[in-house]
Design an enzyme around this catalytic site. Structure first.
Site, PDB file in Angstrom:
ATOM      1  N   LYS A 126       0.898  -1.223   0.103  1.00  0.00           N
ATOM      2  CA  LYS A 126       0.166   0.043   0.167  1.00  0.00           C
ATOM      3  C   LYS A 126       0.821   1.223   0.021  1.00  0.00           C
ATOM      4  CE  LYS A 126      -4.149  -1.853   1.042  1.00  0.00           C
ATOM      5  NZ  LYS A 126      -4.405  -2.453   2.252  1.00  0.00           N
ATOM      6  N   HIS A 129       1.374   6.843   2.604  1.00  0.00           N
ATOM      7  CA  HIS A 129       0.667   8.302   2.555  1.00  0.00           C
ATOM      8  C   HIS A 129       0.879   9.278   3.803  1.00  0.00           C
ATOM      9  CE1 HIS A 129      -2.573   7.010   4.701  1.00  0.00           C
ATOM     10  NE2 HIS A 129      -2.490   5.847   4.085  1.00  0.00           N
ATOM     11  N   HIS A 132       0.335   8.384   7.394  1.00  0.00           N
ATOM     12  CA  HIS A 132       1.467   7.952   8.369  1.00  0.00           C
ATOM     13  C   HIS A 132       2.504   8.853   8.417  1.00  0.00           C
ATOM     14  CE1 HIS A 132      -0.023   3.932   6.674  1.00  0.00           C
ATOM     15  NE2 HIS A 132       0.183   3.752   8.039  1.00  0.00           N
TER      16      HIS A 132
HETATM   17  N1  ARG Z   1      -0.291  -0.655  10.141  1.00  0.00           N
HETATM   18  C1  ARG Z   1      -0.971  -0.114  10.831  1.00  0.00           C
HETATM   19  C2  ARG Z   1      -1.907   0.917  10.372  1.00  0.00           C
HETATM   20  O1  ARG Z   1      -1.151   1.317   9.174  1.00  0.00           O
HETATM   21  C3  ARG Z   1      -0.334   0.553  12.291  1.00  0.00           C
HETATM   22  C4  ARG Z   1       0.155  -0.330  13.339  1.00  0.00           C
HETATM   23  C5  ARG Z   1       0.576   0.270  14.555  1.00  0.00           C
HETATM   24  N2  ARG Z   1       1.373  -0.537  15.634  1.00  0.00           N
HETATM   25  C6  ARG Z   1       0.606  -1.430  16.155  1.00  0.00           C
HETATM   26  N3  ARG Z   1       1.483  -2.336  17.017  1.00  0.00           N
HETATM   27  N4  ARG Z   1      -0.853  -1.703  16.354  1.00  0.00           N
HETATM   28  O2  ARG Z   1      -2.854   1.404  10.728  1.00  0.00           O
END
Ligand code: ARG
Length: 568
Positions: A126, A129, A132
């Site tokens: 993905k 963007h 993040h």
């Molecule tokens: N990949 C997830 C997202 O883009 C965020 C992960 C954050 N960290 C965690 N330990 N859940 O929403």
């Protein structure tokens, strides 16, 4: 360096028989300099001592024996005791400390404490963007600041590299792989494949079934599926790393969700053993009603697969065991508030209390562009890389106009553009939503990254104009007695305290605000005082103050991830 607040607290404590630390917490720093550098209010003592607060204040003032080298004046105003720092001492302390220390403001306070920071965590296949952006930059700033205060920091990029969507990606590749050249522009190609296969799944149940099966195969370690999944991951990582390189951000671990896939069994078993797992429509859940959370936490779906939460729970167990953390911070958008509430509650059954208590969700708000959504006109999300490229280009235009003869334009534009994005992102309180506006972020006169860089550059040009840096032992601190110099010294003195506040609140914006204040205080000092002047002693002291200001500006900015150009 003398801790003025602690000294005052220590002396008051002797009179009141209250712990110095308690007293220190209630010592205020008045906004208005005429009310002293520190103030202690006596209202809270009135009841216990059965006296009017004004009288208590007066009595404390009479009794207190504080070294005049530390506090030069004490005044009682109403219920307040106002303390005025000895200006000479402050000047001497600050100047020596900043000059002698490689890392002014650094501390050992965190020694022996482990802090896990979970941030950035984009999703494989993905786009990376601007949704993040804040986690990446807030996480990086906290990481650096904790480290600076002596903590042992572990930066983890909990990549989104697992889940049923990868079954679909694998199917798409099996069907149409030949049509795509994934080496070129991999993420867009993968997004394209994903959209296409999703559409097909909606029409054709058989395809969907194959996708599910692929995911199962992936979980079971099927060679082809694992190979494809690895390829998607590697291709994505190349793009992500390019952005991390531009931003100069590094992680200690890239253990993402997939890493925990084989560790979820332990979560299930532990919860089962403790009698916390309930069957609900074939799924296994933990009921959280008693904790005031009406949505239960799903641990295992009816088809046997685990979910995002299960892998996060496995990660908590893993981090407790391997990192023995004092705090584990999750820098993740507030959209995931419920998720973190749930898993932190379930964690009570999985790890020791001390670890469970160390879990903290550092939530932050949304980012949007002035045009509305985070999306471009084409409906695509705005990639961080595009935002960076565009901002750097705009910075270049501005620099081109302001300083056409500058030799290092490329480098400066890079630093200014990136600095503008970082500062803009870190200048709002975490929890507030944010609009990214180029014009505002790049305004050299606004409360921006470029403004701070510009202030630093100004300190440099003063030094250059002077042509020399006086020796520390030549500095006559009494030359810095005017109000502007004093304000500047005082602001510099507060640096470490500001860093502590950042870690208490997990709020890098406190440091951003501080850097603005430091820049503004320097600007007043610069405008009100002639630095290069008749009197050599005065000149030396002012040059030196300019020099240490630049040092602190640069250090502070670097803790946010911002680099200083030497000229601009
Ligand atoms: N990949 C997830 C997202 O883009 C965020 C992960 C954050 N960290 C965690 N330990 N859940 O929403």
């Amino acid at each position: 360096m003398i801790n003025f607040k602690a000294e005052i607290a220590k002396e008051i404590s002797k009179i009141l028989e209250i712990e110095a630390q308690e007293i220190q917490k209630s010592i205020e720093t008045p906004k208005d300099q005429t009310q002293g550098d520190y103030a202690y209010a006596c209202f809270r003592l009135a009841k216990e001592l059965k006296k009017a607060p004004q009288i208590i204040a007066e009595e404390i003032k009479q009794k207190i024996e504080i070294n005049p080298e530390i506090i030069e004046k004490i005044e009682v105003v109403g219920a307040y005791i106002n303390f005025f720092i000895n200006k000479q001492t402050l000047a001497k302390e600050v100047i020596e400390e900043v000059s002698n220390k490689e890392n002014y403001g650094a501390s050992e306070i965190g020694k022996g404490k482990n802090i896990v920071l979970d941030y950035s965590a984009p999703n494989i296949a993905k786009p990376f963007h601007i949704g993040h952006l804040r986690t990446t930059l807030i996480g990086n700033a906290l990481y650096k600041i904790y480290k600076y205060l002596g903590y042992n920091t572990i930066g983890v990029n909990h990549l989104g590299d697992y889940g049923t969507q990868f079954g679909k990606m694998i199917e798409a590749y099996k069907m149409w792989g030949a049509e795509y050249n994934l080496e070129k522009d991999p993420i867009n190609q993968m997004v394209d494949m994903y959209v296409r296969i999703n559409a097909l799944c909606k029409e054709d149940e058989q395809v969907l079934e194959r996708c599910r099966n692929n995911f199962k195969l992936l979980e079971d370690g099927d060679a082809e599926c694992v190979k494809l999944w690895n390829e998607f991951k590697d291709l994505s990582m190349v793009e992500f790393k390019r952005i991390y390189d531009i931003l100069d951000i590094h992680f200690d671990s890239y253990n993402g969700e997939a890493f925990y896939a084989d560790k979820t069994q332990e979560v299930i078993e532990t919860l089962e053993k403790k009698g916390k797992l309930i069957e609900s429509e074939g799924a296994k859940i933990v009921d959280l009603e008693d904790a005031g959370i009406s949505t239960p936490c799903i641990i295992q779906k009816a088809n046997g697969s685990t979910i995002y939460a299960t892998r996060d729970l496995a990660a908590i167990m893993y981090r407790a065991k391997n990192y023995d953390f004092d705090k584990c911070l999750y820098v993740v958008a507030y959209e995931q508030n419920l998720h973190f509430k749930q898993i932190f509650e379930v964690a009570k059954y999985l790890v020791d209390e001390k670890y469970q208590k160390g879990l903290k969700h550092v939530a932050f708000g949304m980012v949007s562009l002035p045009t509305g959504k985070m999306s471009t006109r084409e409906g695509n999300v705005v990639k961080i890389e595009d935002l960076l490229t565009e901002t750097i280009a705009k910075a270049k235009e501005i620099i081109e106009e302001k300083n056409p003869n500058l030799e290092t334009k490329e480098d400066v534009a890079q630093k200014v553009g990136i600095g503008a994005i970082i500062f803009n992102t870190l200048s709002t309180v975490n929890i507030k939503d944010q609009v990214f506006d180029w014009n505002a972020a790049l305004n050299f006169q606004g409360e921006t990254g470029p403004y701070i860089q510009y202030s630093y550059v100004r300190t440099n040009s003063v030094l250059e104009k002077a042509g020399y840096l006086p020796n520390l032992n030549e500095i006559k601190t009494e030359e810095l007695n005017d109000e502007y110099s004093y304000n500047l010294l005082k602001t510099i003195y507060n640096f470490q305290d500001v860093l502590m506040q950042v870690t208490e609140k997990e709020e890098p914006s406190i440091l951003s605000k501080y850097l603005i204040e430091l820049s503004k205080t320097f600007s007043s000092f610069y405008n009100e005082n002639k630095i290069i002047c008749e009197n050599k002693d005065t000149q030396n002291a002012r040059i030196y103050l300019t020099y240490i200001t630049g040092k602190v500006l640069k250090q502070g900015a670097s803790l946010l991830g911002i680099k200083m150009p030497d000229k601009m």
